[in-house]
Design a protein around this motif. Structure first.
Motif, PDB file in Angstrom:
ATOM      1  N   LEU A 199       0.915  -1.309  -0.113  1.00  0.00           N
ATOM      2  CA  LEU A 199       0.249  -0.015  -0.044  1.00  0.00           C
ATOM      3  C   LEU A 199       0.903   1.166  -0.135  1.00  0.00           C
ATOM      4  CD1 LEU A 199      -2.965   1.180   0.177  1.00  0.00           C
ATOM      5  CD2 LEU A 199      -2.503   1.164   2.589  1.00  0.00           C
ATOM      6  N   VAL A 200       0.758   2.094  -1.112  1.00  0.00           N
ATOM      7  CA  VAL A 200       1.531   3.359  -1.190  1.00  0.00           C
ATOM      8  C   VAL A 200       0.681   4.500  -1.240  1.00  0.00           C
ATOM      9  CG1 VAL A 200       3.254   4.295  -2.766  1.00  0.00           C
ATOM     10  CG2 VAL A 200       3.398   2.036  -2.560  1.00  0.00           C
ATOM     11  N   ALA A 201       0.941   5.688  -0.499  1.00  0.00           N
ATOM     12  CA  ALA A 201       0.259   6.659  -0.383  1.00  0.00           C
ATOM     13  C   ALA A 201       1.139   7.866  -1.176  1.00  0.00           C
ATOM     14  CB  ALA A 201      -0.112   7.320   0.772  1.00  0.00           C
ATOM     15  N   GLU A 247      -3.952   4.732   8.535  1.00  0.00           N
ATOM     16  CA  GLU A 247      -3.903   3.480   7.577  1.00  0.00           C
ATOM     17  C   GLU A 247      -2.541   3.017   7.669  1.00  0.00           C
ATOM     18  OE1 GLU A 247      -6.642   2.273   6.088  1.00  0.00           O
ATOM     19  OE2 GLU A 247      -7.951   3.808   7.361  1.00  0.00           O
ATOM     20  N   LYS A 248      -1.509   4.093   8.121  1.00  0.00           N
ATOM     21  CA  LYS A 248      -0.287   3.721   7.832  1.00  0.00           C
ATOM     22  C   LYS A 248       0.212   2.954   6.805  1.00  0.00           C
ATOM     23  CE  LYS A 248       0.713   3.657  12.980  1.00  0.00           C
ATOM     24  NZ  LYS A 248      -0.825   3.546  13.536  1.00  0.00           N
ATOM     25  N   PRO A 249       0.190   3.716   5.609  1.00  0.00           N
ATOM     26  CA  PRO A 249       0.582   2.949   4.458  1.00  0.00           C
ATOM     27  C   PRO A 249       1.952   2.283   4.701  1.00  0.00           C
ATOM     28  CG  PRO A 249       0.553   5.301   4.357  1.00  0.00           C
ATOM     29  CD  PRO A 249      -0.098   4.987   5.396  1.00  0.00           C
ATOM     30  N   ASP A 250       2.201   1.201   3.595  1.00  0.00           N
ATOM     31  CA  ASP A 250       3.711   0.574   3.796  1.00  0.00           C
ATOM     32  C   ASP A 250       4.814   1.382   3.497  1.00  0.00           C
ATOM     33  OD1 ASP A 250       2.556  -1.800   4.380  1.00  0.00           O
ATOM     34  OD2 ASP A 250       1.843  -1.948   2.530  1.00  0.00           O
ATOM     35  N   VAL A 251       4.551   2.374   2.349  1.00  0.00           N
ATOM     36  CA  VAL A 251       5.494   3.344   1.815  1.00  0.00           C
ATOM     37  C   VAL A 251       4.700   4.471   1.393  1.00  0.00           C
ATOM     38  CG1 VAL A 251       7.336   3.791  -0.123  1.00  0.00           C
ATOM     39  CG2 VAL A 251       6.876   1.391   0.837  1.00  0.00           C
ATOM     40  N   VAL A 252       5.499   5.863   1.747  1.00  0.00           N
ATOM     41  CA  VAL A 252       4.773   6.985   1.507  1.00  0.00           C
ATOM     42  C   VAL A 252       5.811   7.579   0.572  1.00  0.00           C
ATOM     43  CG1 VAL A 252       4.263   9.252   2.137  1.00  0.00           C
ATOM     44  CG2 VAL A 252       3.777   7.474   3.571  1.00  0.00           C
ATOM     45  N   VAL A 253       5.310   7.899  -0.860  1.00  0.00           N
ATOM     46  CA  VAL A 253       6.034   8.523  -1.912  1.00  0.00           C
ATOM     47  C   VAL A 253       5.778  10.102  -1.614  1.00  0.00           C
ATOM     48  CG1 VAL A 253       6.821   8.726  -4.114  1.00  0.00           C
ATOM     49  CG2 VAL A 253       6.202   6.715  -3.204  1.00  0.00           C
ATOM     50  N   LEU A 293      12.188  -1.131  -0.403  1.00  0.00           N
ATOM     51  CA  LEU A 293      11.972  -0.761   0.880  1.00  0.00           C
ATOM     52  C   LEU A 293      11.145  -1.424   1.717  1.00  0.00           C
ATOM     53  CD1 LEU A 293      13.061   1.881   2.204  1.00  0.00           C
ATOM     54  CD2 LEU A 293      10.975   3.218   1.508  1.00  0.00           C
ATOM     55  N   TYR A 294       9.958  -2.188   0.877  1.00  0.00           N
ATOM     56  CA  TYR A 294       9.051  -3.146   1.529  1.00  0.00           C
ATOM     57  C   TYR A 294       9.508  -4.362   1.994  1.00  0.00           C
ATOM     58  CZ  TYR A 294       4.654  -5.797   1.859  1.00  0.00           C
ATOM     59  OH  TYR A 294       3.671  -6.519   2.493  1.00  0.00           O
ATOM     60  N   ASP A 299      17.660  -0.050   3.111  1.00  0.00           N
ATOM     61  CA  ASP A 299      17.385   0.250   4.721  1.00  0.00           C
ATOM     62  C   ASP A 299      16.176   1.212   4.443  1.00  0.00           C
ATOM     63  OD1 ASP A 299      18.637  -1.597   5.916  1.00  0.00           O
ATOM     64  OD2 ASP A 299      20.455  -0.112   6.203  1.00  0.00           O
ATOM     65  N   VAL A 300      15.441   1.435   5.571  1.00  0.00           N
ATOM     66  CA  VAL A 300      14.460   2.579   5.669  1.00  0.00           C
ATOM     67  C   VAL A 300      15.657   3.615   6.458  1.00  0.00           C
ATOM     68  CG1 VAL A 300      12.443   3.758   6.900  1.00  0.00           C
ATOM     69  CG2 VAL A 300      12.513   1.243   6.059  1.00  0.00           C
ATOM     70  N   LYS A 301      15.444   4.836   5.721  1.00  0.00           N
ATOM     71  CA  LYS A 301      16.331   5.933   6.338  1.00  0.00           C
ATOM     72  C   LYS A 301      15.398   6.682   7.313  1.00  0.00           C
ATOM     73  CE  LYS A 301      19.369   6.335   2.748  1.00  0.00           C
ATOM     74  NZ  LYS A 301      20.838   7.227   2.090  1.00  0.00           N
ATOM     75  N   ARG A 302      15.903   6.947   8.531  1.00  0.00           N
ATOM     76  CA  ARG A 302      15.087   7.678   9.464  1.00  0.00           C
ATOM     77  C   ARG A 302      16.059   8.612  10.135  1.00  0.00           C
ATOM     78  NH1 ARG A 302      11.055   3.734  11.047  1.00  0.00           N
ATOM     79  NH2 ARG A 302       9.557   3.830   9.377  1.00  0.00           N
ATOM     80  N   ASN A 303      15.117   9.629  10.128  1.00  0.00           N
ATOM     81  CA  ASN A 303      16.197  10.717  10.857  1.00  0.00           C
ATOM     82  C   ASN A 303      15.152  11.698  11.350  1.00  0.00           C
ATOM     83  OD1 ASN A 303      18.085  12.295  11.558  1.00  0.00           O
ATOM     84  ND2 ASN A 303      18.648  13.144   9.421  1.00  0.00           N
TER      85      ASN A 303
END
Lengths: 73, 715
Positions: free
Chosen positions: B8-10, B83-89, B165-166, B171-175
């Motif tokens: 699920l992508v938003a 909904e916390k989509p799997d990936v957000v573009v 990413l899924y 890696d998911v980059k987090r900052n």
């Protein structure tokens, strides 16, 4: 102090502060009108209201009454 | 395909960031449009497959931030948070990072699995701007991918990144965005307290809750104020507000927003190199003419006039085709079906009813193609800019202008065009005043009545006066509604004038077809049902006595040998029409006419005109044809000399009655089709009921005043 509404056509100013008591203050800040920012009065209509400013690379139109809440130097 | 192979992508991004074009590139034609529940914001979703995964893409409405100023923002934010989509573009206009990255900082706050599409990268290269995206990636903690929908580049890379990413291949980059030590101190304190509420912190990120409380977010406040942790959180919050005011002479909201802007400015300074000689862009050049102080308004007027002309002149030919197609259909059906109820219901009810609605389709398609073009190029925002002052005088928004002027043609597309208004109170006010802009279907009524009761030289003035009266009532209504129901709710006019761009033909056609589809769907369902209902009400109950009487008359006619065949047929036709008139008076519609006579008699109207008004609720075109039926003239139009004679012959009718009737037709509820669309756009029953009540009440009151004054002046 001068406000953004007092700028002449094509004139640039640096934002000093935003009158926080103005009801649209939050909205204006959201669009990037923050202290220290350079603004240029780029367009105006026949009625001199609304006014369009170039700020942060975009042109944003606001009403004269809102422009009055932006103090410039 | 099993469930965990679906991603699920938003898509999130500012308006004018090219988000919709990217969406189209990602999913192609495989998309559908719906509405987000509860609001009239369009929901675009589509799907594609990549590397064996099904990728479901939701195109969130374009927003500048994730606050709750507009329905768009609420929709986008709720989807991301709940909904916390799997990936957000996050699609951003790379030529304008400074503005676009503001939303990105808020996506970081909710710790989305973030990919940033640096869109319009071809323009970045054209403008000789150099972006160090590796460094930008480090600063923002998100994958940055240059894309261009016009050059068709980077699209595959976006899809690759989504899948990788899924699956965890990258890696998911987090900052996290670090605020000043002063603010961070209070944020961390609140986070600690929130963490003790397991249920709440499992659902929402504690850090996000804390940040939102600091910016006075009402929705988040409502979320947490009933929790047991609230008392402790509130203590920290109050202290933060107090200390910020005391030590920094500002408030936490302002401070947070400024720090966000400062962070972005710093990041850009570090990563973006612009060539210094920024030449005057094409947009500036076009704007120096289109929104010039002197030429701006005339050009705007010209564009509006062109749209109006195109819609109704270009639409005329296809309208005639549709009309004649439905005519042929009804002639064909009449010839194959046996006489009786079934035939009548199909021919007079369904085909006539649905045909009367479908006939507006060409207008709708042309208008919305033109509007999509104006919106797509970026002129729409300028139009609102140029006319805002005038509209604002009446409490309206610059964007209200286009729906209003469209109302002169037809209320249906006008109601649909109010969607460009983002603020609910502006939208509802505009919706409520559109009926007063006299639509095209009311025109024949004025032609008939004004032409009958006024001298040739006066009729034109009367006609113009009626239109003007409608506009005045609309503006007064707007002012009235804005100073009562919607007091102080006016939206500030803060609007971006985006760079001019050429919209793609595909996008334009898709938007046009989407509007047409909404309209056709209604024609096929609710309007079909209404057509049958109205047919029923004007055909039932039937009087057996009347039927029998005319049966006898016809029989006598057959037996009478005085007449030749021609004469006999002529008399037969007269009988048929007379029977129709008596049956309609006997039917529910006729009784309704009599029932409302006491209500309309203060306006100088009798039951005949009353019935015409009742059937006119179905469609204004029916007003004239109903009069024809009642006056036993069969199918007639507004130029019928016979009907004019009959109207003039009625001693109760005079110029005052004529004016009163026209004013009523001008102001009361538009047709049934339009009312359905109104309900759809207003979204709440409350407004639909108010719309019915308000239009009818205003119509009655104004008719009464006009009738009494003209009785006094003319008689």
């Amino acid at each position: 102090m001068k406000t953004a509404a007092d700028l002449r056509f094509g004139e640039r100013g640096i934002i000093h502060s935003i009158d926080q008591l103005h009801p649209s203050a939050r909205r204006i800040i959201e669009y990037g009108f923050t202290p220290g920012q350079v603004i240029i009065l780029a367009h105006q209509t026949l009625f001199s209201d609304p006014l369009a400013f170039i700020i942060r690379g975009t042109t944003i139109a606001i009403r004269r009454s809102e422009a009055k809440s932006i103090l410039v130097e | 395909m099993n469930k965990d192979r679906e991603i699920l992508v938003a898509l999130a991004g500012n308006p004018n960031s090219g988000k919709t074009s990217l969406f189209n590139k990602l999913v192609g034609a495989n998309q559908k449009v719906g509405n987000w529940s509860g609001v009239t914001v369009e929901k675009y979703e589509g799907a594609t497959s990549h590397k064996g995964f099904k990728i479901k893409v939701i195109d969130l409405p374009g927003t500048y931030s994730l606050t709750t100023y507009s329905p768009e923002e609420v929709v986008a934010r709720n989807f991301l948070v709940d909904e916390k989509p799997d990936v957000v573009v996050n699609v951003i206009d790379a030529t304008n990072l400074e503005r676009n990255l503001y939303l990105t900082t808020q996506l970081i706050d909710i710790q989305a699995n973030l990919i940033v599409a640096l869109n319009m990268y071809d323009e970045v290269e054209d403008q000789k701007i150099i972006i160090d995206h590796n460094q930008l990636e480090r600063l923002f903690g998100a994958h940055m991918i240059p894309t261009s929908t016009t050059k068709n580049s980077g699209i595959q890379s976006v899809l690759d990144h989504i899948v990788d990413l899924y699956t965890g291949a990258i890696d998911v980059k987090r900052n996290k965005l670090n605020f000043s030590a002063h603010l961070e101190y209070y944020i961390e304190k609140m986070v600690e307290i929130f963490l003790t509420d397991k249920e709440l912190s499992a659902k929402y990120l504690p850090r996000w809750l804390a940040i939102k409380l600091l910016v006075n977010d009402k929705a988040v406040y409502d979320l947490v104020r009933d929790r047991s942790v609230w008392t402790n959180v509130n203590k920290v919050l109050s202290e933060a507000v107090y200390k910020t005011g005391n030590e920094f002479n500002t408030d936490t909201e302002l401070m947070l927003k400024e720090e966000r802007h400062a962070f972005i400015r710093g990041a850009i300074k570090e990563t973006v190199r612009r060539s210094n000689n920024r030449k005057k862009s094409t947009t500036d050049l076009i704007d120096s003419i289109l929104i010039n102080r002197i030429t701006g308004l005339p050009i705007f007027a010209l564009f509006m006039w062109l749209i109006f002309q195109l819609t109704f002149s270009l639409g005329e030919a296809p309208m005639l085709w549709i009309e004649s197609a439905f005519n042929h259909l009804s002639i064909y059906m009449s010839s194959v079906l046996p006489d009786g109820m079934t035939k009548s219901i199909i021919v007079d009810g369904i085909i006539a009813g649905v045909g009367g609605v479908v006939v507006f389709l060409p207008n709708i398609m042309i208008l919305f193609l033109a509007l999509a073009f104006l919106e797509g190029t970026g002129y729409m925002a300028r139009a609102a800019f140029v006319i805002d002052k005038v509209m604002h005088k009446f409490g309206l928004h610059g964007k209200s202008f286009i729906p209003m002027i469209t109302g002169f043609g037809c209320s249906v597309p006008a109601f649909m065009a109010t969607r460009t208004l983002k603020n609910e109170s502006d939208r509802i006010t505009t919706l409520l005043i559109i009926p007063f802009m006299s639509c095209g279907a009311k025109f024949p009524v004025y032609v008939l009545i004004a032409g009958t009761f006024f001298e040739q030289s006066m009729a034109g003035n009367v006609l113009f006066g009626i239109y003007l009266f409608g506009v005045i009532i609309a503006l007064i209504s707007a002012k009235l509604l804005k100073s009562t129901f919607f007091k102080g709710e006016s939206e500030p006019f803060v609007m971006e004038l985006p760079p001019y761009r050429m919209p793609s033909v595909k996008t334009l056609l898709f938007q046009m077809w989407h509007k047409a589809a909404i309209y056709l769907r209604k024609a096929g369902t609710i309007i079909l049902f209404a057509a049958v209902l109205i047919w029923f009400a004007s055909n039932f109950p039937r009087s057996v006595d009347i039927e029998k009487y005319y049966e006898d008359q016809r029989l006598m006619l057959e037996l009478n040998s005085e007449y030749d065949n021609n004469k006999r047929n002529e008399l037969k036709e007269k009988l048929r029409v007379k029977e129709l008139a008596e049956q309609i008076e006997y039917s529910i519609v006729g009784r309704l006419g009599h029932l409302i006579e006491p209500l309309v008699s203060p306006l100088g109207l009798d039951w005949r005109l009353g019935i015409s008004l009742v059937t006119g609720i179905a469609a204004k075109e029916i007003v004239v044809s109903t009069m024809g039926t009642i006056y036993s003239l069969g199918d007639i139009d507004e130029n019928s000399a016979a009907l004019r004679e009959r109207l003039l012959a009625n001693p109760d009718y005079n110029q005052a009655v004529a004016l009163s009737f026209m004013v009523f037709v001008l102001l009361y509820i538009p047709c049934f089709a339009a009312s359905i669309v109104f309900h759809r756009e207003a979204g709440k029953w409350k407004w639909t009921f108010f719309y019915i009540f308000y239009t009818v009440a205003v119509a009655w009151l104004m008719s009464f005043i006009v009738y009494r004054i003209s009785l006094f002046l003319l008689m």
